[in-house]
Design an enzyme around this catalytic site. Structure first.
Site: not given
Ligand code: XMP
Length: 512
Positions: A54, A81-82, A168, A170, A226, A368
């Site tokens: 964050g 992190c945060y 991070h 990710e 979609d 997606k």
């Protein structure tokens, strides 16, 4: 239902990326608002929690804090992190307030692999983006990894199954980051890897059948990814109880209507009603030049036409929609989080509540990339599953100024040439979008022995990952030359082709 890992969102731009990485490990993840009560998480049966990063400091007056009771739930927690600073702050450690952010590549040295770093090399490149730092461990924790700037780049309390990492995992810049996430999910939380395309389809088909029963579902088919995948999934579940409506608004690309008809009607045997409203749209758009005005007219007309078509189709209880997970995540808007600025202006209209239809949104749990996987598994061709985005108002925002049938025809033909060349060179699949724009400007040219005085077409070909920012694609000059010469030779009414070399920002991808 699959087992859930909760991602508590503290306003990081990367929260959705964390959730996606978890799903890449075939574990189901769900994003929750940072303040979600622990009791609610227990009710949801979460088997592990990840605290996202964050932009704030844990000490800030407006800092987002979790319900402290999450630390009493008895499920494993990973702070990123945060998230680590929150652990420090709530569990008795110390966090140093820092005005400067540490941003970019760093090097991690793993001292105690434990379960989180199991099977990983001792030295890894990592990606940092943080201000404050943990300076004293909370009781019960030990340091497991260090970086050049932090003795607490990795921490753990094995007994309580609490883990923290300052960097991070990710983002792709962190080497083996996904393995760390997988270790947490599988090795530490013991989560089942039951989030696969096949399981999703089976589960979703059963759920649609249960919900719909013997009723009918209507779905507005646009031909985009979609709505196409939603149609295929609903059709697999309820067959002829599904009716799709495809509105020809006169602003479609060349051959689009025919493609939709042949693919869905003939190949999938879906009941597709094509409503030709092109004349109505063009009549209402006559003489309108202002972009927002055009969008509003197109949106409103679409709703009116769609509503009218429902009446002729007969009674239905459900309206199907291709809503995706990012549309339903309650976004946490925290100062400094650009994710909270994602635009909403692209939604065309919104179907009025007076239609009294219940919504059925079979894709609302999917990102997606997962939608594409489901589409491919359901047998949709690559041309649909991987097709480029196309705006709801269609060619209406690609003909600059007022729209006429003649201008649309010129644009359609020029765009078709561009797409053909993009497809045959393979670049169609490598760029984010490639399309032609009609400019109502006449310029002089020569064609054979004759002087011409015709319109200009611009080529807009961009690379992007999420449409928030974009850059013009550096296509080979020979390819551009071929596209340009084919358009000026084959498309009547065009004497000049120009290339748009603007990035976004400041320019947008579409011209209107
Ligand atoms: P801009 O032009 O804002 O576009 O850079 C970003 C992305 O959104 C698409 N776009 C739309 N999509 N309805 C849509 O469904 C719209 O009104 C609309 N306007 C733009 C655009 O093609 C690009 O991918």
């Amino acid at each position: 239902m699959p087992q859930t890992i909760a991602v508590l969102d503290f306003g990081s731009q990367l929260t959705q990326v964390i959730a996606r990485r978890i799903r890449e490990c075939e574990v189901y993840s769900k994003i929750f608002h940072f303040s979600t009560p622990a009791a609610k998480l227990r009710e949801e049966g979460v088997v592990g929690i990840i605290l996202s990063g964050g932009p704030q400091s844990v000490y800030a007056k407006t800092a987002p804090h979790p319900d402290p009771a999450i630390f009493e739930l008895g499920v494993p927690i990973l702070g990123i992190c945060y998230g680590v600073q929150l652990m420090g702050h709530f569990l008795g450690g110390k966090v140093l307030l820092s005005k400067e952010r540490e941003y970019g590549h760093g090097h991690l040295t793993i001292k105690r692999p434990g379960k989180l770093f199991d099977g990983l090399p001792r030295k890894l490149r990592i990606w940092n983006s943080h201000g404050d730092k943990l300076t004293k461990l909370p009781p019960g924790f030990v340091a497991t990894a260090v970086s050049e700037n932090s003795p607490f780049a990795g921490i753990e309390d094995v007994k309580r199954r609490f883990y923290g990492i300052q960097f991070h995992p990710e983002v792709f810049h962190t080497e083996r980051g996904v393995d760390m996430i997988r270790n947490f999910l599988v090795g530490i939380c013991g989560a089942r890897q039951d989030w696969t395309t096949k399981d999703f389809i089976a589960h979703s088909v059963a759920e649609i059948r249960r919900k719909v029963g013997k009723s009918r579902v209507i779905l507005g088919l646009s031909g985009g990814v979609d709505s196409s995948v939603a149609a295929a999934l609903l059709h697999k579940a309820i067959g002829r109880q599904l009716t799709c409506v495809f509105v020809d608004n006169g602003l479609l690309r060349k051959g689009e209507r025919a493609t939709v008809e042949s693919l869905y009607r003939r190949h999938f045997k879906i009941d597709v009603r094509v409503v030709d409203a092109s004349k109505l749209f063009l009549r209402r758009l006559k003489g309108v030049t202002e972009p927002e005005q055009k969008r509003k007219i197109i949106g409103r007309t679409f709703v009116a036409v769609f509503e009218k078509s429902l009446r002729s189709i007969g009674h239905a209880d459900f309206l199907g929609q291709g809503t995706l997970y990012p549309d339903v995540i309650e976004s946490v808007s925290i100062a400094g989080n650009p994710a909270s600025l994602i635009k909403t202006h692209h939604n065309v209209g919104g179907l009025p509540a007076r239609m009294k239809l219940k919504l059925i949104e079979p894709l609302r749990e999917l990102f997606k990339d997962e939608v594409r996987q489901v589409g491919a598994a359901l047998g949709l061709p690559k041309e649909v599953v991987w097709r480029q985005p196309f705006p709801g108002p269609g060619l209406g925002v690609r003909v600059m100024g007022d729209i006429t049938a003649e201008k649309l025809e010129i644009l359609r033909n020029a765009d078709a040439v561009l797409q053909e060349e993009m497809m045959s060179s393979g670049y169609y699949w490598k760029v984010w979008q490639s399309f032609a724009v009609f400019l109502p400007v006449k310029t002089v040219g020569v064609f054979g022995d004759e002087r011409t005085y015709d319109f200009v077409v611009a080529l807009r070909i961009v690379e992007s990952v999420d449409a928030m920012t974009a850059d013009w694609a550096r296509l080979p000059h020979d390819l551009l030359r071929k596209i340009s010469s084919r358009i000026t030779n084959e498309v009547r009414g065009v004497s000049r082709v120009v290339l748009d070399i603007s990035s976004k920002p400041p320019a947008t991808i579409e011209w209107e």
